[in-house]
Design a protein around this motif. Structure first.
Motif, PDB file in Angstrom:
ATOM      1  N   LEU A   6       0.810  -1.214   0.000  1.00  0.00           N
ATOM      2  CA  LEU A   6       0.000   0.000   0.000  1.00  0.00           C
ATOM      3  C   LEU A   6       0.845   1.267   0.000  1.00  0.00           C
ATOM      4  N   LYS A   7       2.106   1.186   0.417  1.00  0.00           N
ATOM      5  CA  LYS A   7       3.005   2.335   0.393  1.00  0.00           C
ATOM      6  C   LYS A   7       3.783   2.437  -0.911  1.00  0.00           C
ATOM      7  N   SER A   8       3.552   1.524  -1.809  1.00  0.00           N
ATOM      8  CA  SER A   8       4.269   1.500  -3.079  1.00  0.00           C
ATOM      9  C   SER A   8       3.613   2.444  -4.090  1.00  0.00           C
ATOM     10  N   ILE A   9       4.398   3.342  -4.627  1.00  0.00           N
ATOM     11  CA  ILE A   9       3.883   4.275  -5.639  1.00  0.00           C
ATOM     12  C   ILE A   9       3.463   3.508  -6.890  1.00  0.00           C
ATOM     13  N   LEU A  10       4.230   2.492  -7.258  1.00  0.00           N
ATOM     14  CA  LEU A  10       3.901   1.707  -8.444  1.00  0.00           C
ATOM     15  C   LEU A  10       2.529   1.051  -8.310  1.00  0.00           C
ATOM     16  N   PHE A  11       2.211   0.545  -7.122  1.00  0.00           N
ATOM     17  CA  PHE A  11       0.900  -0.070  -6.892  1.00  0.00           C
ATOM     18  C   PHE A  11      -0.218   0.930  -7.160  1.00  0.00           C
ATOM     19  N   TRP A  12      -0.119   2.126  -6.592  1.00  0.00           N
ATOM     20  CA  TRP A  12      -1.175   3.130  -6.752  1.00  0.00           C
ATOM     21  C   TRP A  12      -1.252   3.644  -8.184  1.00  0.00           C
ATOM     22  N   LEU A  14      -0.553   1.871 -10.885  1.00  0.00           N
ATOM     23  CA  LEU A  14      -1.214   0.806 -11.650  1.00  0.00           C
ATOM     24  C   LEU A  14      -2.707   0.747 -11.353  1.00  0.00           C
ATOM     25  N   LEU A  15      -3.067   0.896 -10.083  1.00  0.00           N
ATOM     26  CA  LEU A  15      -4.469   0.842  -9.706  1.00  0.00           C
ATOM     27  C   LEU A  15      -5.263   1.998 -10.324  1.00  0.00           C
ATOM     28  N   THR A  16      -4.753   3.209 -10.197  1.00  0.00           N
ATOM     29  CA  THR A  16      -5.487   4.359 -10.737  1.00  0.00           C
ATOM     30  C   THR A  16      -5.488   4.369 -12.263  1.00  0.00           C
ATOM     31  N   SER A  17      -4.409   3.899 -12.886  1.00  0.00           N
ATOM     32  CA  SER A  17      -4.387   3.817 -14.348  1.00  0.00           C
ATOM     33  C   SER A  17      -5.397   2.792 -14.852  1.00  0.00           C
ATOM     34  N   SER A  18      -5.505   1.680 -14.149  1.00  0.00           N
ATOM     35  CA  SER A  18      -6.492   0.664 -14.524  1.00  0.00           C
ATOM     36  C   SER A  18      -7.910   1.198 -14.354  1.00  0.00           C
ATOM     37  N   LEU A  19      -8.140   1.911 -13.272  1.00  0.00           N
ATOM     38  CA  LEU A  19      -9.449   2.508 -13.049  1.00  0.00           C
ATOM     39  C   LEU A  19      -9.794   3.519 -14.147  1.00  0.00           C
ATOM     40  N   ALA A  20      -8.827   4.353 -14.517  1.00  0.00           N
ATOM     41  CA  ALA A  20      -9.066   5.320 -15.586  1.00  0.00           C
ATOM     42  C   ALA A  20      -9.349   4.634 -16.915  1.00  0.00           C
ATOM     43  N   PHE A  21      -8.722   3.486 -17.139  1.00  0.00           N
ATOM     44  CA  PHE A  21      -8.914   2.757 -18.392  1.00  0.00           C
ATOM     45  C   PHE A  21     -10.324   2.194 -18.503  1.00  0.00           C
ATOM     46  N   TRP A  41      -7.626  21.567  -9.944  1.00  0.00           N
ATOM     47  CA  TRP A  41      -6.478  21.973  -9.128  1.00  0.00           C
ATOM     48  C   TRP A  41      -6.527  21.313  -7.758  1.00  0.00           C
ATOM     49  N   SER A  42      -7.707  21.116  -7.196  1.00  0.00           N
ATOM     50  CA  SER A  42      -7.833  20.424  -5.916  1.00  0.00           C
ATOM     51  C   SER A  42      -7.392  18.967  -6.045  1.00  0.00           C
ATOM     52  N   ALA A  43      -7.757  18.327  -7.134  1.00  0.00           N
ATOM     53  CA  ALA A  43      -7.359  16.937  -7.360  1.00  0.00           C
ATOM     54  C   ALA A  43      -5.850  16.826  -7.550  1.00  0.00           C
ATOM     55  N   ILE A  44      -5.257  17.779  -8.266  1.00  0.00           N
ATOM     56  CA  ILE A  44      -3.804  17.775  -8.459  1.00  0.00           C
ATOM     57  C   ILE A  44      -3.099  17.976  -7.127  1.00  0.00           C
ATOM     58  N   PHE A  45      -3.602  18.902  -6.305  1.00  0.00           N
ATOM     59  CA  PHE A  45      -3.010  19.138  -4.987  1.00  0.00           C
ATOM     60  C   PHE A  45      -3.079  17.881  -4.124  1.00  0.00           C
ATOM     61  N   LEU A  46      -4.225  17.245  -4.096  1.00  0.00           N
ATOM     62  CA  LEU A  46      -4.399  16.036  -3.296  1.00  0.00           C
ATOM     63  C   LEU A  46      -3.485  14.912  -3.784  1.00  0.00           C
ATOM     64  N   THR A  47      -3.336  14.785  -5.091  1.00  0.00           N
ATOM     65  CA  THR A  47      -2.461  13.760  -5.656  1.00  0.00           C
ATOM     66  C   THR A  47      -1.010  14.006  -5.280  1.00  0.00           C
ATOM     67  N   MET A  48      -0.536  15.241  -5.438  1.00  0.00           N
ATOM     68  CA  MET A  48       0.853  15.556  -5.112  1.00  0.00           C
ATOM     69  C   MET A  48       1.134  15.397  -3.620  1.00  0.00           C
ATOM     70  N   PHE A  49       0.175  15.776  -2.782  1.00  0.00           N
ATOM     71  CA  PHE A  49       0.333  15.617  -1.346  1.00  0.00           C
ATOM     72  C   PHE A  49       0.410  14.136  -0.979  1.00  0.00           C
ATOM     73  N   SER A  50      -0.429  13.320  -1.610  1.00  0.00           N
ATOM     74  CA  SER A  50      -0.429  11.883  -1.342  1.00  0.00           C
ATOM     75  C   SER A  50       0.876  11.236  -1.794  1.00  0.00           C
ATOM     76  N   LEU A  51       1.372  11.627  -2.952  1.00  0.00           N
ATOM     77  CA  LEU A  51       2.646  11.088  -3.426  1.00  0.00           C
ATOM     78  C   LEU A  51       3.787  11.501  -2.508  1.00  0.00           C
ATOM     79  N   GLY A  52       3.751  12.724  -2.011  1.00  0.00           N
ATOM     80  CA  GLY A  52       4.768  13.177  -1.070  1.00  0.00           C
ATOM     81  C   GLY A  52       4.748  12.380   0.216  1.00  0.00           C
TER      82      GLY A  52
END
Length: 78
Positions: A6-12, A14-21, A41-52
């Motif tokens: 769950l802490k793996s960036i690659l996992f997230w 792949l999961l979000t890319s599959s969902l978008a597909f 912009w809110s979604a981008i902020f939340l994504t960058m914060f989560s990746l950080g």
């Protein structure tokens, strides 16, 4: 093992890319690919914060010795 996954960036990614597909197949009323500017912009902020939050301090320590390359990387994204 599960916590590490769950802490793996690659996992997230792949999961979000599959969902978008497969998103159009679900037929949801909400379409995240057509957002207002504020919501996007809110979604981008939340994504960058989560990746950080997924980056460990050990991965950031080498960047302190090369501030020029960090600044160059930030400027190329602007």
């Amino acid at each position: 093992m599960l916590i590490r996954l769950l802490k793996s960036i690659l996992f997230w990614l792949l999961l979000t890319s599959s969902l978008a597909f497969v998103w159009p197949e679900f037929g949801f009323a909400f379409d995240p690919f057509v957002m207002s500017k504020w919501l996007l912009w809110s979604a981008i902020f939340l994504t960058m914060f989560s990746l950080g939050g997924l980056v460990s301090p050990d991965e950031l320590r080498p960047l302190r010795s090369h501030p020029f390359w960090v600044a160059l990387g930030v400027l190329t994204q602007v």
